[in-house]
Design an enzyme around this catalytic site. Structure first.
Site, short mmCIF file in Angstrom:
data_model
loop_
_atom_site.label_atom_id
_atom_site.label_comp_id
_atom_site.label_asym_id
_atom_site.label_seq_id
_atom_site.Cartn_x
_atom_site.Cartn_y
_atom_site.Cartn_z
N LYS A 56 0.86 -1.18 0.00
CA LYS A 56 0.00 0.00 0.00
C LYS A 56 0.89 1.23 0.00
CE LYS A 56 -4.55 0.80 0.32
NZ LYS A 56 -5.63 -0.02 -0.26
N VAL B 174 -20.93 7.43 1.61
CA VAL B 174 -21.55 7.12 0.31
C VAL B 174 -20.76 7.78 -0.82
CG1 VAL B 174 -23.88 6.52 1.05
CG2 VAL B 174 -23.26 8.93 0.78
N GLY B 175 -19.44 7.56 -0.75
CA GLY B 175 -18.56 8.07 -1.80
C GLY B 175 -18.46 7.09 -2.94
N LYS B 176 -17.23 6.80 -3.37
CA LYS B 176 -17.01 6.00 -4.57
C LYS B 176 -17.67 4.63 -4.50
CE LYS B 176 -12.44 6.31 -4.84
NZ LYS B 176 -11.08 6.16 -5.42
N VAL B 177 -17.58 3.96 -3.36
CA VAL B 177 -18.15 2.62 -3.22
C VAL B 177 -19.54 2.66 -2.60
CG1 VAL B 177 -17.85 0.37 -2.11
CG2 VAL B 177 -15.87 1.56 -3.05
N GLY B 178 -19.69 3.45 -1.55
CA GLY B 178 -20.94 3.46 -0.80
C GLY B 178 -22.16 3.78 -1.62
N HIS B 179 -22.05 4.73 -2.55
CA HIS B 179 -23.25 5.09 -3.32
C HIS B 179 -23.66 3.98 -4.29
CE1 HIS B 179 -20.69 6.16 -6.81
NE2 HIS B 179 -21.80 6.20 -7.51
#
Length: 372
Positions: free
Chosen positions: A100, A201-206
């Site tokens: 990472k 609810v950004g890139k993945v959450g939305h």
């Protein structure tokens, strides 16, 4: 450009048994093969690249761009995230170890093309031991820039030979893990009629919101960014929003809690007030400290290990190295359902929390590779 070897990056207040070097060399969370600090004064780049393991193959993991409170915090985050990627890649069945990188700074303020090109040169200097991709604060367009100075870059746009946004399969994999959790907890692999709370609810959450609504779930959301909440509620007005994560985890009747932002969501402070019976989300390193997994188990809360259920994205970017095929990747990501169920079964058989069972399975695969 140069690569700086870690010497002593302990906070001034750390004791002889604390700090980054303790984590790296002496703690149970350590065992990393290599850590490099990178700096390019011309562009303002400050970055950390951590390689936890190459037992299964070149280390693969994304680049996080974040305004850390200190350099020490950034290094520790890189160490923890790299270790998590080793376990994630192992259980996803990939021939990759874990690595990472983190870039220190507010991406909205300091991210430039010059900085990303300098970062690409640092990754390239490792000669393929570390393959990078997107993470929090970095996007497909950023990887397109990085790839100009580093051929070991995934998560690029289709126009630049890549697979595009890995968030699509990340969300899909989390949904499969959530279905497996529902199967284990309630005997039915569906979220229909269940109340699911999503923190972030950004890139993945939305994208996870859409899967859940299609499955018939009731969805409650929160996010530190008002525009992210507004985007979801404009598209899906049936979704309910609450003020913050504190309000979300206290929501009456909550069945599933899905942390989809930064790590440390499951802590000594949050557990006593958490109303959900299942935790399954996209965020990395959700357990705030060792021992939280036992507290969850003792409270009767089913925890789907984060690095298992959020592996859809890394499945996608790994496939990009071999000529991307979306259907092939989706088939692999669908297997997250079976892997999650197998972990729950192992946990029950061994009398241990699911997080410990997942660790055992991942460590077994890495150990077998080392001795092959």
């Amino acid at each position: 450009m140069g690569v700086t070897t870690v010497t002593d990056v302990r906070p001034a207040h750390a004791g002889t048994d604390g700090g980054v070097l303790h984590t790296l060399f002496r703690s149970e969370q350590g065992g990393h093969e290599q850590v490099v600090l990178c700096q390019d004064r011309a562009s303002g780049l400050k970055a950390v690249i951590a390689i936890h393991s190459t037992a299964l193959g070149p280390a693969l993991g994304g680049t996080r761009f974040h305004a850390y409170a200190s350099e020490e915090e950034a290094v520790l985050d890189a160490l923890n995230l790299a270790r998590g990627m080793s376990y994630k890649n192992a259980l996803a069945g990939l021939d990759h170890g874990g690595g990472k990188a983190v870039i220190i700074g507010d991406p909205d303020l300091v991210k430039t093309e010059e900085l990303l090109l300098a970062y690409g040169r640092f990754v390239s200097s490792l000669g393929g031991r570390y393959v990078t991709a997107c993470d929090v604060g970095t996007y497909v367009a950023d990887m397109d820039v990085v790839s100009r100075t580093n051929k070991w870059t995934t998560g690029r746009s289709p126009e630049n030979g890549g697979a595009g946004d890995s968030s699509v399969l990340t969300a899909y994999g989390v949904f499969q893990g959530m279905r497996a959790s529902a199967q284990h907890a309630w005997g039915d692999p569906t979220l229909r009629g269940r109340k699911v709370g999503i923190a972030g609810v950004g890139k993945v959450g939305h994208l996870l919101v859409e899967h859940l609504l299609q499955d018939g779930a009731e969805v409650v959301i929160t996010d530190v960014r008002a525009d992210s909440v507004a985007r979801v509620r404009t598209k899906y007005p049936q979704v309910t929003a609450v003020a913050d994560t504190e309000a979300l985890i206290r929501t009456e009747g909550l069945d599933v809690y899905a942390p989809c932002a930064l790590g440390g969501a499951l802590s000594d402070e949050s557990l006593p007030v958490l109303t959900a019976k299942v935790v399954c989300g996209a965020a990395n390193n959700q357990l705030d400290h060792p021992g939280v997994e036992k507290e969850l188990s003792d409270r009767g809360i089913l925890y789907a290990p984060d690095y298992v259920v959020n592996a859809g994205g890394v499945i996608q970017v790994a496939d990009e190295l071999h000529g991307f095929d979306f259907d092939r990747c989706k088939t692999k990501a669908t297997k997250i359902f079976d892997t999650t169920l197998a972990i729950f079964a192992r946990a029950k058989a061994d009398g241990i929390p699911p997080a410990a069972a997942a660790d055992r399975l991942a460590e077994q695969r890495m150990a077998e590779a080392r001795h092959a």
